[in-house]
Write an enzyme that holds these catalytic residues in place. Structure first.
Site, PDB file in Angstrom:
ATOM      1  N   HIS A   1     -29.634 -28.184   5.098  1.00 30.18           N
ATOM      2  CA  HIS A   1     -31.018 -27.990   5.513  1.00 30.18           C
ATOM      3  C   HIS A   1     -31.063 -27.016   6.685  1.00 30.18           C
ATOM      4  CE1 HIS A   1     -29.250 -31.742   7.034  1.00 30.18           C
ATOM      5  NE2 HIS A   1     -29.789 -31.443   8.201  1.00 30.18           N
TER       6      HIS A   1
ATOM      7  N   CYS B   1       0.862  -1.184   0.000  1.00 30.62           N
ATOM      8  CA  CYS B   1       0.000   0.000   0.000  1.00 30.62           C
ATOM      9  C   CYS B   1       0.902   1.238   0.000  1.00 30.62           C
ATOM     10  CB  CYS B   1      -0.946   0.013   1.204  1.00 30.62           C
ATOM     11  SG  CYS B   1      -0.131   0.183   2.798  1.00 30.62           S
TER      12      CYS B   1
END
Length: 632
Positions: free
Chosen positions: A551, A10
């Site tokens: 489920h 960065c």
């Protein structure tokens, strides 16, 4: 075993670089993938990649907002994205490499932006320009900080201590002042040179220094440095293209003579011509900002606060910071005071948030909040990013409020900060230091209180949802008189899907939740996703041969449903009995009542998947009718 290499970087090289490294390493570890991450921080290149490691790698991830020498990865599958993508989407980036969907990178071409970008071509151009700019900024910042702090220290001996005609004159202070001014004077040439270097490599660096010095000498300011940097870099690319036809034997002459001389002549002369309008623009901007800080400190503080807290170390934050640094070089110490206050407030605010509402944060978050008191006091804004990433739509606006308060109060109090970095370390050279600290604490306290309230609200909301789901599940399990339901109404052809874009288990759950809410089967998508995730934590619903039977049972389910989703891209983060990725999902939505009937169909489906004939026919099915006939 799959081997991936990565490079992160960065502009400031303080926090984002290493946050992206950690995110990629954690994601790879969870998937059982070997990874090595090279970092490009303020200390330079660490954990560097060797030629052998590059040769053995199956793919490369570049998550950087600065130049990381991508040409060495030619012939590999390379994804290049912003450092923010590396922090937020490490799983997706790794999956794209593993799936082999990334094209091979050729030297001189732009690497793939990956499927995580919405518009690769459009974003890659903007991202490339940003990377070039931030390469200049990242090299400029340490020089500016060194020069600015030394200059500021000289003022401790007296505001006129460098003037031989003044009674305050001090030889040591005068030398410090001169050294500091040299450091600040290098700001524009270095910014220009390293923007050009990111575009045109070594030849660009040379021309960037020349044009940058012209920009500095003629008073164009940092805007001139940006223009001269891009001008020099693209000029070198143009000259290289024009000289491509020269014999290969002249390559040495081209790089050491032709490119520097022609580039210096054309770029230097162009910058001389551009200097006059650029100087006028620079002086106009400085005049506008100076007037605003005197006439509209409220508006200026609001703008600065919003910019600094918007992305905390990102491009918007850097725009405000670089403007402050440029004004420092002009002798304006007021503007930088507001920028520093707005950058210091966010991390300290997160520290106050965990103090105010500690029990509503996880242990890791509390520890990070306490550390942020230290980070904030030294002007490292990035410590607030993990809190903002968790709930950006509430935390970032809260931080903007606090940063704006800190900046506004600073401008009203006429505080001056002659150093471009350092936080509370430079308090001895700050005018009205106590008022400045109070302004920052006022903003941080407001933000911290707002974040604490939001965290408490979200914690209680999640707690209630979990308790309701648990209660519903307990009630369903104790219901002995479960109503029966014909399986014809449970599965319909409309609930059979063929999907290409789903790559993870959670993406699948969100896809099902979205479809079911549209059809009126559920009332709350997030509740359904959490119910699926809760079931998976108990034990994986992955089966064999690429099948899974997830489920969920929850009060949010108003109508039972059965879905079949055939996936083009295998889901690799789903544990199965045979360790194969999941390609076919049969999902059940079970309401609180009627669990026995629906569990019967779930069991029946599981038994069908033991039949190899049915499994083969499901895996080779090409339409909904075939799947419906097999599962009906």
């Amino acid at each position: 075993m799959t081997k991936i290499i990565a490079a992160t970087g960065c502009p400031t090289g303080i926090a984002h670089t290493f946050m992206a490294k950690k995110a990629l390493e954690d994601a790879a570890k969870a998937k059982g993938i070997e990874i090595k991450v090279e970092t490009h921080g303020q200390a330079g290149i660490e954990n560097g990649l060797t030629p052998r490691e590059i040769a053995e790698a199956d793919g490369v991830i570049i998550a950087a907002d600065k130049d990381v020498d991508e040409d060495r990865f030619a012939g590999k599958r390379v994804i290049k994205v912003s450092v923010t993508k590396g922090i937020k989407e490490p799983d997706k980036l790794i999956d794209e490499i593993v799936n082999g969907s990334v094209p091979l990178f050729k030297s001189g071409q732009a690497p793939s932006g990956g499927n995580t970008d919405l518009s690769v071509e459009k974003e890659s151009l903007a991202h490339k320009l940003y990377v070039y700019l931030m390469n200049g900024v990242s090299h400029m910042l340490p020089v500016v900080v060194a020069g600015g702090v030394l200059l500021a220290i000289s003022f401790m001996f007296g505001i006129n201590s460098a003037d031989p005609k003044s009674n305050e004159y001090n030889v040591f202070a005068a030398n410090l002042n001169a050294i500091g001014k040299v450091g600040l004077g290098l700001m524009v040439p270095i910014l220009s040179a390293y923007i050009a270097q990111a575009i045109g490599k070594r030849s660009g660096l040379v021309i960037g220094f020349i044009t940058g010095m012209i920009a500095f000498t003629n008073g164009t300011g940092f805007l001139g440095g940006i223009v001269s940097g891009f001008l020099s870099g693209y000029l070198i690319l143009l000259l290289e293209s024009g000289l491509k036809g020269l014999p290969k034997q002249l390559d040495g002459l081209k790089s050491i003579f032709l490119l520097p001389v022609l580039g210096g002549l054309i770029g230097g002369y162009a910058m001389v011509l551009l200097s006059s309008p650029m100087t006028a623009i620079n002086e106009g901007m400085m005049h506008f900002l100076s007037n605003m800080q005197n006439q509209s400190p409220l508006v200026l503080g609001l703008i600065v606060g919003i910019m600094c807290a918007f992305d905390m170390g990102g491009p918007v934050n850097k725009a405000a910071y670089v403007t402050g640094v440029a004004l420092l070089g002009q002798g304006n110490f007021y503007f930088m005071a507001g920028v520093s206050a707005a950058c210091i407030a966010p991390p300290i605010a997160t520290g106050f948030a965990v103090l105010f509402a500690g029990k509503y944060f996880q242990k890791e978050e509390r520890n990070a909040g306490y550390v942020n008191f230290l980070l904030g006091s030294t002007h490292i804004t990035e410590g607030a990013i993990p809190f903002a990433a968790k709930s950006p739509f509430t935390v970032i606006p809260s931080l903007m409020v606090g940063s704006s308060i800190a900046a506004i109060l600073t401008y009203y109090m006429k505080v001056q900060v002659p150093a471009p970095h350092g936080g509370f370390i430079v308090l001895p050279i700050v005018t009205h230091p106590l008022l400045w600290v109070l302004a920052i604490l006022a903003g941080a306290l407001v933000s911290g209180y707002l974040i604490a309230i939001d965290q408490k609200h979200r914690f209680n909301k999640n707690l209630k949802a979990t308790e309701a789901d648990n209660a519903a599940q307990a009630a369903a399990e104790s219901n002995e008189a479960a109503p029966t339901l014909a399986q014809e109404t449970l599965l319909s052809k409309e609930n059979i899907y063929f999907e290409k874009g789903i790559q993870t288990k959670d993406e699948l759950f969100r896809f099902i939740a979205e479809k079911m809410q549209i059809k009126g089967n559920v009332s709350d998508q997030e509740r359904l996703v959490k119910a699926f995730q809760y079931r998976e934590k108990q034990s994986s619903t992955g089966m064999e041969d690429g099948f899974a039977i997830p489920h969920a049972q929850s009060e949010t389910i108003k109508k039972a449903a059965m879905l079949a989703v055939k996936l083009e891209t295998p889901i690799t983060d789903w544990p199965t009995f045979d360790q194969k990725p999941v390609t076919f999902v049969i999902a059940f939505l079970i309401p609180p009542k009627g669990s026995e009937a629906h569990l019967h169909y779930l069991s029946d489906t599981a038994q069908k998947l033991v039949d190899k004939r049915i499994v083969h026919e499901l895996n080779t099915a090409t339409n909904a009718d075939q799947i419906y006939a097999l599962l009906h």
